[in-house]
Design a protein around this motif. Structure first.
Motif, PDB file in Angstrom:
ATOM      1  N   GLN A  38       9.088   6.257   5.081  1.00 15.93           N
ATOM      2  CA  GLN A  38       8.244   6.307   3.883  1.00 15.93           C
ATOM      3  C   GLN A  38       8.587   5.178   2.913  1.00 15.93           C
ATOM      4  O   GLN A  38       7.694   4.523   2.372  1.00 15.93           O
ATOM      5  CB  GLN A  38       8.383   7.671   3.205  1.00 15.93           C
ATOM      6  CG  GLN A  38       7.558   7.827   1.951  1.00 15.93           C
ATOM      7  CD  GLN A  38       6.066   7.923   2.223  1.00 15.93           C
ATOM      8  OE1 GLN A  38       5.556   7.540   3.264  1.00 15.93           O
ATOM      9  NE2 GLN A  38       5.353   8.455   1.268  1.00 15.93           N
ATOM     10  N   LEU A  41       7.326   1.897   4.450  1.00 16.56           N
ATOM     11  CA  LEU A  41       5.869   1.774   4.364  1.00 16.56           C
ATOM     12  C   LEU A  41       5.395   1.572   2.933  1.00 16.56           C
ATOM     13  O   LEU A  41       4.465   0.806   2.674  1.00 16.56           O
ATOM     14  CB  LEU A  41       5.198   3.006   4.974  1.00 16.56           C
ATOM     15  CG  LEU A  41       5.308   3.150   6.485  1.00 16.56           C
ATOM     16  CD1 LEU A  41       4.753   4.501   6.927  1.00 16.56           C
ATOM     17  CD2 LEU A  41       4.582   2.023   7.186  1.00 16.56           C
ATOM     18  N   ARG A  42       6.030   2.244   1.992  1.00 16.49           N
ATOM     19  CA  ARG A  42       5.591   2.163   0.597  1.00 16.49           C
ATOM     20  C   ARG A  42       5.941   0.819  -0.029  1.00 16.49           C
ATOM     21  O   ARG A  42       5.096   0.190  -0.663  1.00 16.49           O
ATOM     22  CB  ARG A  42       6.224   3.282  -0.215  1.00 16.49           C
ATOM     23  CG  ARG A  42       5.907   3.180  -1.710  1.00 16.49           C
ATOM     24  CD  ARG A  42       6.360   4.379  -2.437  1.00 16.49           C
ATOM     25  NE  ARG A  42       5.545   5.481  -1.937  1.00 16.49           N
ATOM     26  CZ  ARG A  42       5.484   6.671  -2.496  1.00 16.49           C
ATOM     27  NH1 ARG A  42       6.177   6.922  -3.571  1.00 16.49           N
ATOM     28  NH2 ARG A  42       4.743   7.615  -1.987  1.00 16.49           N
ATOM     29  N   THR A  47       1.613   0.916   2.001  1.00 18.74           N
ATOM     30  CA  THR A  47       0.757   1.924   2.646  1.00 18.74           C
ATOM     31  C   THR A  47       1.562   3.209   2.911  1.00 18.74           C
ATOM     32  O   THR A  47       1.903   3.522   4.051  1.00 18.74           O
ATOM     33  CB  THR A  47       0.192   1.409   3.991  1.00 18.74           C
ATOM     34  OG1 THR A  47       1.296   1.029   4.812  1.00 18.74           O
ATOM     35  CG2 THR A  47      -0.757   0.254   3.807  1.00 18.74           C
ATOM     36  N   PRO A  48       1.872   3.947   1.846  1.00 14.34           N
ATOM     37  CA  PRO A  48       2.641   5.190   2.065  1.00 14.34           C
ATOM     38  C   PRO A  48       1.795   6.243   2.774  1.00 14.34           C
ATOM     39  O   PRO A  48       0.568   6.227   2.703  1.00 14.34           O
ATOM     40  CB  PRO A  48       2.982   5.620   0.644  1.00 14.34           C
ATOM     41  CG  PRO A  48       1.903   5.032  -0.193  1.00 14.34           C
ATOM     42  CD  PRO A  48       1.511   3.737   0.464  1.00 14.34           C
ATOM     43  N   LEU A  49       2.480   7.126   3.472  1.00 14.01           N
ATOM     44  CA  LEU A  49       1.815   8.243   4.147  1.00 14.01           C
ATOM     45  C   LEU A  49       2.138   9.526   3.378  1.00 14.01           C
ATOM     46  O   LEU A  49       3.301   9.883   3.216  1.00 14.01           O
ATOM     47  CB  LEU A  49       2.285   8.362   5.592  1.00 14.01           C
ATOM     48  CG  LEU A  49       2.016   7.150   6.488  1.00 14.01           C
ATOM     49  CD1 LEU A  49       2.661   7.349   7.846  1.00 14.01           C
ATOM     50  CD2 LEU A  49       0.522   6.938   6.629  1.00 14.01           C
ATOM     51  N   TRP A  51       1.742  12.663   4.141  1.00 14.62           N
ATOM     52  CA  TRP A  51       2.298  13.775   4.899  1.00 14.62           C
ATOM     53  C   TRP A  51       3.813  13.692   5.030  1.00 14.62           C
ATOM     54  O   TRP A  51       4.481  14.720   5.181  1.00 14.62           O
ATOM     55  CB  TRP A  51       1.653  13.875   6.275  1.00 14.62           C
ATOM     56  CG  TRP A  51       1.965  12.754   7.206  1.00 14.62           C
ATOM     57  CD1 TRP A  51       1.248  11.612   7.395  1.00 14.62           C
ATOM     58  CD2 TRP A  51       3.078  12.661   8.095  1.00 14.62           C
ATOM     59  NE1 TRP A  51       1.838  10.812   8.337  1.00 14.62           N
ATOM     60  CE2 TRP A  51       2.970  11.443   8.783  1.00 14.62           C
ATOM     61  CE3 TRP A  51       4.164  13.494   8.371  1.00 14.62           C
ATOM     62  CZ2 TRP A  51       3.915  11.028   9.726  1.00 14.62           C
ATOM     63  CZ3 TRP A  51       5.098  13.084   9.319  1.00 14.62           C
ATOM     64  CH2 TRP A  51       4.962  11.859   9.974  1.00 14.62           C
ATOM     65  N   ILE A  52       4.377  12.484   4.941  1.00 16.36           N
ATOM     66  CA  ILE A  52       5.834  12.348   5.086  1.00 16.36           C
ATOM     67  C   ILE A  52       6.554  13.038   3.940  1.00 16.36           C
ATOM     68  O   ILE A  52       7.573  13.703   4.152  1.00 16.36           O
ATOM     69  CB  ILE A  52       6.234  10.858   5.194  1.00 16.36           C
ATOM     70  CG1 ILE A  52       5.747  10.291   6.519  1.00 16.36           C
ATOM     71  CG2 ILE A  52       7.739  10.696   5.068  1.00 16.36           C
ATOM     72  CD1 ILE A  52       6.074   8.822   6.736  1.00 16.36           C
ATOM     73  N   THR A 128      -1.267  18.118   3.514  1.00 19.35           N
ATOM     74  CA  THR A 128      -1.514  16.756   4.015  1.00 19.35           C
ATOM     75  C   THR A 128      -1.610  16.692   5.534  1.00 19.35           C
ATOM     76  O   THR A 128      -1.871  15.625   6.081  1.00 19.35           O
ATOM     77  CB  THR A 128      -0.410  15.803   3.529  1.00 19.35           C
ATOM     78  OG1 THR A 128       0.858  16.306   3.956  1.00 19.35           O
ATOM     79  CG2 THR A 128      -0.438  15.679   2.013  1.00 19.35           C
TER      80      THR A 128
END
Length: 161
Positions: A38, A41-42, A47-49, A51-52, A128
């Motif tokens: 996370q 990605l962030r 591009t954070p997710l 659901w993580i 999510t």
């Protein structure tokens, strides 16, 4: 009770304990991996997710509940020993039994309330993760409380001898 039955009970408790330790370690690894993913990605890909974060929160609850059960098995929970020190070592066994009975009452209440919450969310989906049943997350509390209760009863039964 025969020695064979006693050995089987000890092996069951030991096998369960080692399974819980391995499962907890796996969940900790998964939580660390997901958090690292996370953050990567962030901050590097912007591009954070979503659901993580939800999964990490619920993993943490599973880790805490399983860890609490492991601590009961190892008799490693923090306790105030003021009464033990005041009454002396002669009453230590009685105090331990009372402490375990009170702990059993508390875990029984947690088990009951956890079952209520899990039952209410039995058909809900995670926020999510719409295809993932939320009851898997909410089951951590009653499962953990049941495991804690099992280890407390096991300790009480062993203290009889």
């Amino acid at each position: 009770m025969s020695d064979t039955a006693n050995d089987n009970r000890q092996q069951t408790g030991s096998r369960l304990f080692f399974f819980l330790v391995k499962l907890s370690a796996l969940l900790v690894f998964l939580a660390i991996f997901l958090t690292f993913l996370q953050v990567t990605l962030r901050y590097f890909f912007n591009t954070p997710l979503a659901w993580i974060e939800e999964a990490s929160r619920y993993l943490f609850v599973w880790i805490v509940m399983l860890g609490a059960a492991i601590a009961f098995r190892l008799d490693a929970h923090i306790r105030v020993d003021l009464i033990d020190n005041l009454l002396g070592s002669g009453s230590a066994r009685l105090i331990a039994i009372i402490r375990n009975l009170l702990s059993l009452l508390a875990t029984g209440l947690i088990l009951y309330s956890g079952l209520l919450v899990a039952w209410r969310n039995r058909s809900a989906a995670a926020f999510t993760l719409p295809d993932f049943p939320a009851v898997v997350f909410y089951a951590s509390v009653p499962v953990g409380a049941a495991l804690m209760s099992f280890f407390i009863v096991r300790t009480l039964l062993r203290s009889r001898h």
